[in-house]
Design a protein around this motif. Structure first.
Motif, PDB file in Angstrom:
ATOM      1  N   PRO A  66       0.839  -1.193   0.000  1.00 56.68           N
ATOM      2  CA  PRO A  66       0.000   0.000   0.000  1.00 56.68           C
ATOM      3  C   PRO A  66       0.879   1.250   0.000  1.00 56.68           C
ATOM      4  O   PRO A  66       1.969   1.256   0.576  1.00 56.68           O
ATOM      5  N   ALA A  67       0.419   2.309  -0.656  1.00 51.04           N
ATOM      6  CA  ALA A  67       1.221   3.519  -0.820  1.00 51.04           C
ATOM      7  C   ALA A  67       0.910   4.534   0.284  1.00 51.04           C
ATOM      8  O   ALA A  67      -0.241   4.670   0.713  1.00 51.04           O
ATOM      9  N   VAL A  68       1.947   5.242   0.718  1.00 49.98           N
ATOM     10  CA  VAL A  68       1.795   6.292   1.723  1.00 49.98           C
ATOM     11  C   VAL A  68       2.488   7.550   1.204  1.00 49.98           C
ATOM     12  O   VAL A  68       3.713   7.557   1.020  1.00 49.98           O
ATOM     13  N   LEU A  69       1.723   8.593   0.946  1.00 50.57           N
ATOM     14  CA  LEU A  69       2.285   9.881   0.566  1.00 50.57           C
ATOM     15  C   LEU A  69       2.676  10.630   1.838  1.00 50.57           C
ATOM     16  O   LEU A  69       1.846  10.843   2.723  1.00 50.57           O
ATOM     17  N   LEU A  70       3.935  11.057   1.917  1.00 51.52           N
ATOM     18  CA  LEU A  70       4.444  11.803   3.067  1.00 51.52           C
ATOM     19  C   LEU A  70       4.592  13.269   2.678  1.00 51.52           C
ATOM     20  O   LEU A  70       5.305  13.595   1.716  1.00 51.52           O
ATOM     21  N   VAL A  71       3.934  14.154   3.431  1.00 53.19           N
ATOM     22  CA  VAL A  71       3.885  15.577   3.104  1.00 53.19           C
ATOM     23  C   VAL A  71       4.550  16.365   4.231  1.00 53.19           C
ATOM     24  O   VAL A  71       4.063  16.383   5.361  1.00 53.19           O
ATOM     25  N   VAL A 124       0.259  10.845   5.027  1.00 51.52           N
ATOM     26  CA  VAL A 124       0.758  11.262   6.337  1.00 51.52           C
ATOM     27  C   VAL A 124       1.324  12.659   6.150  1.00 51.52           C
ATOM     28  O   VAL A 124       2.278  12.860   5.389  1.00 51.52           O
ATOM     29  N   ALA A 125       0.727  13.644   6.810  1.00 52.04           N
ATOM     30  CA  ALA A 125       1.099  15.042   6.592  1.00 52.04           C
ATOM     31  C   ALA A 125       1.472  15.715   7.900  1.00 52.04           C
ATOM     32  O   ALA A 125       0.875  15.453   8.944  1.00 52.04           O
ATOM     33  N   HIS A 126       2.436  16.626   7.809  1.00 48.75           N
ATOM     34  CA  HIS A 126       2.959  17.321   8.977  1.00 48.75           C
ATOM     35  C   HIS A 126       2.735  18.829   8.838  1.00 48.75           C
ATOM     36  O   HIS A 126       2.949  19.403   7.770  1.00 48.75           O
ATOM     37  N   CYS A 127       2.251  19.459   9.908  1.00 49.13           N
ATOM     38  CA  CYS A 127       2.231  20.917  10.055  1.00 49.13           C
ATOM     39  C   CYS A 127       1.497  21.599   8.900  1.00 49.13           C
ATOM     40  O   CYS A 127       0.345  21.283   8.621  1.00 49.13           O
ATOM     41  N   ILE A 128       2.154  22.546   8.206  1.00 49.52           N
ATOM     42  CA  ILE A 128       1.512  23.276   7.120  1.00 49.52           C
ATOM     43  C   ILE A 128       1.073  22.328   6.011  1.00 49.52           C
ATOM     44  O   ILE A 128       0.050  22.547   5.350  1.00 49.52           O
ATOM     45  N   GLY A 129       1.825  21.254   5.821  1.00 48.56           N
ATOM     46  CA  GLY A 129       1.401  20.249   4.848  1.00 48.56           C
ATOM     47  C   GLY A 129       0.043  19.673   5.197  1.00 48.56           C
ATOM     48  O   GLY A 129      -0.771  19.390   4.310  1.00 48.56           O
TER      49      GLY A 129
END
Length: 358
Positions: free
Chosen positions: A38-43, A121-126
């Motif tokens: 499965p794919a996970v986009l990290l932002v 999976v995104a962090h902060c402003i992302g």
């Protein structure tokens, strides 16, 4: 196009995919991990880069995801310090990230993974930009989302609010960006006194560390020092880029509203984005995990507030909140112990959601 070949230097196994958004901005994705998982986009957050997810000196999140069978896709959006847009080129707002960068990145991934599940999976402003994209209906069919630090309800301390106001009103017309790396300033720059003032306070003797905390952190701690590997701390000048003051008015508007809002309300090009993302939270069609460190001074209790608001206003959304004891903001990803303390929560969420989809 921008030369993005250097993005592959961290890992020989990484595949770099360069692409251009509909408004003509050159971005990049790196693919690492098993070919069929499965794919996970990290932002990443603003001013850092996808490097925050792949630090070689620690057991990073892509290592943990690969061991769990997930394929990581690391995005460098236009706020990445690896790209030139924070220092040169036309100004942008987070509307552009939501409308152009994230949908284009997902299109690139979907063209390569077919019907396999796709998580973000995104962090902060992302994560703020992600929430605006999702509530615009621009990212349909996601399997699940993890938002770290903040999501739909940004909230900062009073001191940080004042700093954003001063930065946007007093400096914005005079200074285009502020360097995080104190070594780039020099003694004879016309901004030397400004940089000296910004780096004056703080317990850490490293002036770049103090610049990062008082610049990107708006005076709040971005991380707990004792959670960082010394090698990571020594690389802060590489990991953080310039602070573009042009984005501060949009950030200020969001914080005052305690909601993610569209900046370009009178521009038809952005009509697809909701004026207030929180009012369109019912468009979120996948499970959401809200993560936050218990010592997050950057966004204080934004994600706890988001969980409470969504639970009350949108009970049909599968949303949960997890607080990481003793962690701050950025150390949830770059901390040397994050593999043990943080990433397990992410993998558990992905596993649980994947099992439901099977």
């Amino acid at each position: 196009m921008t030369d993005l070949r250097s993005l592959a230097t961290e890992s020989d196994a990484a595949e770099v995919i360069s692409f251009r958004t509909a408004d003509g901005v050159d971005l990049a994705l790196r693919r690492v991990g098993p070919a069929d998982g499965p794919a996970v986009l990290l932002v990443h957050g603003h001013g850092v880069s996808s490097e925050m997810f792949s630090l070689p000196e620690i057991r990073n999140v892509t290592d943990v995801l690969a061991d769990a069978g997930y394929q990581s896709w690391l995005l460098d959006w236009r706020g990445s310090c690896r790209l030139p847009y924070n220092e040169s080129g036309p100004h942008y707002t987070f509307d552009d990230v939501a409308l152009y960068d994230l949908p284009a990145a997902l299109a690139q991934i979907r063209a390569r993974i077919g019907d396999r599940p796709l998580f973000v999976v995104a962090h902060c402003i992302g994560a703020l930009a992600l929430s605006l994209s999702m509530t615009a209906g621009l990212l349909p069919g996601l399997a699940g989302v993890v938002a770290q630090g903040v999501f739909l309800t940004p909230k900062v301390s009073t001191s940080a609010r004042v700093r954003v106001l001063l930065g946007s009103e007093l400096l914005g017309s005079r200074v285009g960006h502020i360097e995080s790396d104190f070594r780039k300033v020099g003694l004879w720059s016309r901004r030397t006194l400004l940089y000296a003032a910004l780096s004056r306070k703080g317990d850490c003797p490293d002036p770049t560390c103090r610049m990062v905390q008082h610049g990107w952190g708006m005076g709040a701690k971005l991380f707990e020092h004792d959670h960082l590997d010394s090698r990571t701390h020594d690389r802060l000048a590489e990991l953080f880029g310039a602070i573009p003051l042009s984005v501060l008015p949009h950030l200020r508007q969001m914080e005052l509203a305690h909601a993610v809002v569209r900046w370009n309300v009178d521009d038809d090009r952005y009509a697809a984005l909701p004026e207030n993302a929180l009012d369109h939270a019912d468009r979120i069609d996948c499970p959401v995990l809200l993560l936050a460190g218990s010592r997050n001074e950057a966004w204080i209790d934004s994600n706890k507030l988001c969980y409470e608001v969504l639970s009350a206003r949108n009970p049909a959304i599968d949303v949960r909140y997890t607080e990481i004891p003793s962690y701050g903001h950025l150390d949830t990803f770059i901390g040397c112990g994050a593999a043990l303390d943080v990433f397990g929560h992410i993998v558990d969420f992905l596993d649980e959601t994947s099992a439901r989809l099977a």
